[in-house]
Design a protein around this motif. Structure first.
Motif, PDB file in Angstrom:
ATOM      1  N   SER A 192     -12.146  -0.437   0.213  1.00  0.00           N
ATOM      2  CA  SER A 192     -12.898  -1.102   1.279  1.00  0.00           C
ATOM      3  C   SER A 192     -13.985  -0.174   1.802  1.00  0.00           C
ATOM      4  O   SER A 192     -13.962   1.044   1.585  1.00  0.00           O
ATOM      5  CB  SER A 192     -11.954  -1.497   2.418  1.00  0.00           C
ATOM      6  OG  SER A 192     -11.350  -0.347   2.982  1.00  0.00           O
ATOM      7  N   TRP A 193     -14.957  -0.759   2.521  1.00  0.00           N
ATOM      8  CA  TRP A 193     -16.122  -0.024   3.007  1.00  0.00           C
ATOM      9  C   TRP A 193     -16.295  -0.291   4.486  1.00  0.00           C
ATOM     10  O   TRP A 193     -16.157  -1.424   4.962  1.00  0.00           O
ATOM     11  CB  TRP A 193     -17.365  -0.428   2.213  1.00  0.00           C
ATOM     12  CG  TRP A 193     -17.214  -0.028   0.780  1.00  0.00           C
ATOM     13  CD1 TRP A 193     -16.480  -0.662  -0.180  1.00  0.00           C
ATOM     14  CD2 TRP A 193     -17.749   1.132   0.154  1.00  0.00           C
ATOM     15  NE1 TRP A 193     -16.532   0.019  -1.374  1.00  0.00           N
ATOM     16  CE2 TRP A 193     -17.317   1.133  -1.186  1.00  0.00           C
ATOM     17  CE3 TRP A 193     -18.577   2.168   0.582  1.00  0.00           C
ATOM     18  CZ2 TRP A 193     -17.655   2.131  -2.100  1.00  0.00           C
ATOM     19  CZ3 TRP A 193     -18.920   3.162  -0.317  1.00  0.00           C
ATOM     20  CH2 TRP A 193     -18.459   3.139  -1.645  1.00  0.00           C
ATOM     21  N   ALA A 194     -16.601   0.766   5.237  1.00  0.00           N
ATOM     22  CA  ALA A 194     -16.620   0.677   6.700  1.00  0.00           C
ATOM     23  C   ALA A 194     -17.964   0.252   7.262  1.00  0.00           C
ATOM     24  O   ALA A 194     -18.037  -0.205   8.405  1.00  0.00           O
ATOM     25  CB  ALA A 194     -16.219   2.024   7.305  1.00  0.00           C
ATOM     26  N   GLY A 243     -17.300  -6.463   3.601  1.00  0.00           N
ATOM     27  CA  GLY A 243     -16.624  -7.521   2.868  1.00  0.00           C
ATOM     28  C   GLY A 243     -16.632  -7.382   1.364  1.00  0.00           C
ATOM     29  O   GLY A 243     -16.033  -8.198   0.663  1.00  0.00           O
ATOM     30  N   GLY A 244     -17.302  -6.373   0.809  1.00  0.00           N
ATOM     31  CA  GLY A 244     -17.345  -6.227  -0.635  1.00  0.00           C
ATOM     32  C   GLY A 244     -18.395  -5.231  -1.069  1.00  0.00           C
ATOM     33  O   GLY A 244     -19.155  -4.699  -0.255  1.00  0.00           O
ATOM     34  N   THR A 279       1.700   4.830  -7.542  1.00  0.00           N
ATOM     35  CA  THR A 279       0.783   3.946  -6.841  1.00  0.00           C
ATOM     36  C   THR A 279       0.274   4.705  -5.629  1.00  0.00           C
ATOM     37  O   THR A 279       1.071   5.256  -4.860  1.00  0.00           O
ATOM     38  CB  THR A 279       1.485   2.655  -6.392  1.00  0.00           C
ATOM     39  OG1 THR A 279       1.943   1.943  -7.549  1.00  0.00           O
ATOM     40  CG2 THR A 279       0.535   1.760  -5.604  1.00  0.00           C
ATOM     41  N   LEU A 280      -1.052   4.757  -5.463  1.00  0.00           N
ATOM     42  CA  LEU A 280      -1.673   5.556  -4.414  1.00  0.00           C
ATOM     43  C   LEU A 280      -2.406   4.645  -3.437  1.00  0.00           C
ATOM     44  O   LEU A 280      -3.119   3.717  -3.848  1.00  0.00           O
ATOM     45  CB  LEU A 280      -2.666   6.541  -5.037  1.00  0.00           C
ATOM     46  CG  LEU A 280      -3.258   7.597  -4.105  1.00  0.00           C
ATOM     47  CD1 LEU A 280      -2.233   8.688  -3.814  1.00  0.00           C
ATOM     48  CD2 LEU A 280      -4.522   8.201  -4.711  1.00  0.00           C
ATOM     49  N   SER A 281      -2.243   4.935  -2.130  1.00  0.00           N
ATOM     50  CA  SER A 281      -3.006   4.182  -1.140  1.00  0.00           C
ATOM     51  C   SER A 281      -4.459   4.660  -1.153  1.00  0.00           C
ATOM     52  O   SER A 281      -4.741   5.853  -1.169  1.00  0.00           O
ATOM     53  CB  SER A 281      -2.401   4.347   0.260  1.00  0.00           C
ATOM     54  OG  SER A 281      -2.429   5.698   0.685  1.00  0.00           O
ATOM     55  N   VAL A 282      -5.376   3.695  -1.193  1.00  0.00           N
ATOM     56  CA  VAL A 282      -6.810   3.956  -1.070  1.00  0.00           C
ATOM     57  C   VAL A 282      -7.303   3.101   0.087  1.00  0.00           C
ATOM     58  O   VAL A 282      -6.601   2.191   0.539  1.00  0.00           O
ATOM     59  CB  VAL A 282      -7.562   3.617  -2.376  1.00  0.00           C
ATOM     60  CG1 VAL A 282      -6.994   4.405  -3.550  1.00  0.00           C
ATOM     61  CG2 VAL A 282      -7.513   2.122  -2.677  1.00  0.00           C
ATOM     62  N   PRO A 283      -8.477   3.379   0.650  1.00  0.00           N
ATOM     63  CA  PRO A 283      -8.946   2.556   1.763  1.00  0.00           C
ATOM     64  C   PRO A 283      -8.949   1.067   1.400  1.00  0.00           C
ATOM     65  O   PRO A 283      -9.570   0.657   0.426  1.00  0.00           O
ATOM     66  CB  PRO A 283     -10.362   3.083   2.009  1.00  0.00           C
ATOM     67  CG  PRO A 283     -10.302   4.515   1.565  1.00  0.00           C
ATOM     68  CD  PRO A 283      -9.405   4.495   0.365  1.00  0.00           C
ATOM     69  N   GLY A 284      -8.162   0.304   2.145  1.00  0.00           N
ATOM     70  CA  GLY A 284      -8.114  -1.131   1.927  1.00  0.00           C
ATOM     71  C   GLY A 284      -7.071  -1.619   0.954  1.00  0.00           C
ATOM     72  O   GLY A 284      -6.956  -2.828   0.727  1.00  0.00           O
TER      73      GLY A 284
END
Length: 404
Positions: A308-310, A338-339, A62-67
């Motif tokens: 997620s998107w900044a 938000g998406g 399991t890998l951390s991705v943004p969000g």
């Protein structure tokens, strides 16, 4: 040749192939360790008749991705017999792994590349980078911040999964690219008694600060070599801290261990605060950089919509993927904090990517503007790459210490 699962009964054949390809002659202890690593992996082989001529194992990471987190096969032990090179063996095995990822709705895969030139052809891009940092510790470490003065304490490595494990899991959310560790990975891989690259190094040590835990470091030591006039070494494998003051305290501890004169940290993040709060950059030097974790977007749409998107972005991107045709085409990427949506379109293209370069950008560690400047990404609309960079941006650069 037939591409199929490699059963447990064929693990010794797989090990023989791996050792042939990587020019190894491990002792029985290391061989047993490698076999244990392979057991829980998904294993794909290429068979010429009943002869195993290609092998790939995939950790179930399991890998951390943004969000958030995503399931991410970690490919390892990739081997093709020298008698069967350039016959489509690796292509066949990776195609089968990509098919299985799609079947299970797993949008990304990752590996550490033994040869950089190989894996870009299969859609992998270098998504994280590491820095080699060396500290001359023959004199006190000069710092521009005041270290946390709470006393450091040593933790028995056997207690690490229970004591340090929860802290590590909490910090994973702060950086993309980090692998979740269960108890077996802590004890069976990360904190093994003997280092496989240097048997002169000590067993792992863990120094911690704060209760509740505010930071820790994993390190090994080696005594001075009088024959080569090499001072004693502290090799830092991992360091995590809540604040700059805690990080400064841990680095000060590591640089003050008796009978050592060098601290060498392998694979630090490129934005490590140490590189800013060190009081003397002649004492703390970056001696090298390297691509670390390579990421493959197996399902581009699912991967992009899972992170997620900044910042907002409304771009038409054209993606080329010679290995997974479903990823190829022209898509409108509409991102908001938000998406995000990612849908086929016939509108004019703003940015054109090869899938490997989109994979390099995915975690936020590579900027699209840099790839445009390098001639690897085509920018048809001025400013489009900068817009994408702002949307992909993360507070901290992606990073991983876990080589596999």
């Amino acid at each position: 040749m037939e591409i199929r699962d490699v059963p447990e009964a064929h693990l010794d054949r797989a090990l023989d192939l791996v050792h042939l390809v990587f020019h190894e002659r491990p002792d029985e202890e290391k061989r047993a360790h490698q076999r244990a690593l392979m057991l829980p992996c998904e294993r794909v082989g290429a068979y010429d008749g009943e002869t195993l001529v290609g092998f790939v194992a995939a950790h179930r990471f399991t890998l951390s991705v943004p969000g958030g987190d995503l399931p991410c096969p970690g490919l390892t032990f990739v081997s093709v017999a020298p008698t069967h090179r350039r016959r489509g063996v690796l292509s066949g095995m990776l195609t089968e792994l990509y098919r299985r990822c799609a079947e299970r709705q797993v949008p990304i895969a990752a590996l550490w590349a033994s040869e950089d030139a190989i894996y870009g052809r299969f859609g992998f891009g270098p998504a994280t980078r590491g820095a080699l940092v060396e500290i001359d510790s023959r004199r006190p470490l000069a710092l521009r911040v005041d270290p946390d003065e709470r006393p450091p304490r040593l933790i028995d490595p056997a207690d690490a999964p229970a004591v340090v494990g929860p802290y590590y899991e909490a910090t994973r959310a702060h950086r993309a690219g980090r692998i979740a560790r269960d108890e077996e990975r802590w004890s069976g891989e990360w904190l093994v008694d003997e280092d496989e690259d240097d048997d002169e190094l000590s067993p792992p040590r863990i120094v911690a600060l704060g209760d509740p835990l505010a930071g820790y470091a994993v390190y090994r030591t080696k005594g001075a070599n009088d024959d080569t006039h090499t001072p004693g070494l502290v090799r830092v494998d991992e360091l995590e801290a809540d604040t700059p003051a805690v990080a400064a305290a841990l680095w000060r501890y590591l640089a003050s261990i008796d009978l050592t004169g060098t601290v060498r940290a392998w694979g630090r993040p490129l934005d490590d605060p140490l590189l800013h709060f060190a009081g003397d950059r002649d004492q703390v030097r970056v001696t090298g950089q390297f691509p670390a974790l390579w990421v493959r977007l197996v399902d581009v749409r699912a991967a992009l919509t899972a992170r997620s998107w900044a910042a907002p972005a409304d771009l038409v991107v054209e993606v080329h993927d010679s290995r997974i045709p479903a990823n190829s085409g022209r898509f409108r990427l509409t991102a908001e904090p938000g998406g995000v949506s990612y849908e086929p379109t016939g509108d004019p293209v703003d940015l054109a990517f090869d899938v490997r370069d989109l994979g390099a950008c995915y975690l936020g560690g590579t900027r699209a503007t840099e790839l445009v400047a390098a001639g690897l990404v085509e920018e048809h609309t001025p400013g489009a790459a900068a817009t994408l960079d702002a949307a992909l941006r993360t507070d901290r650069l992606p990073h991983t210490d876990d080589e596999f």
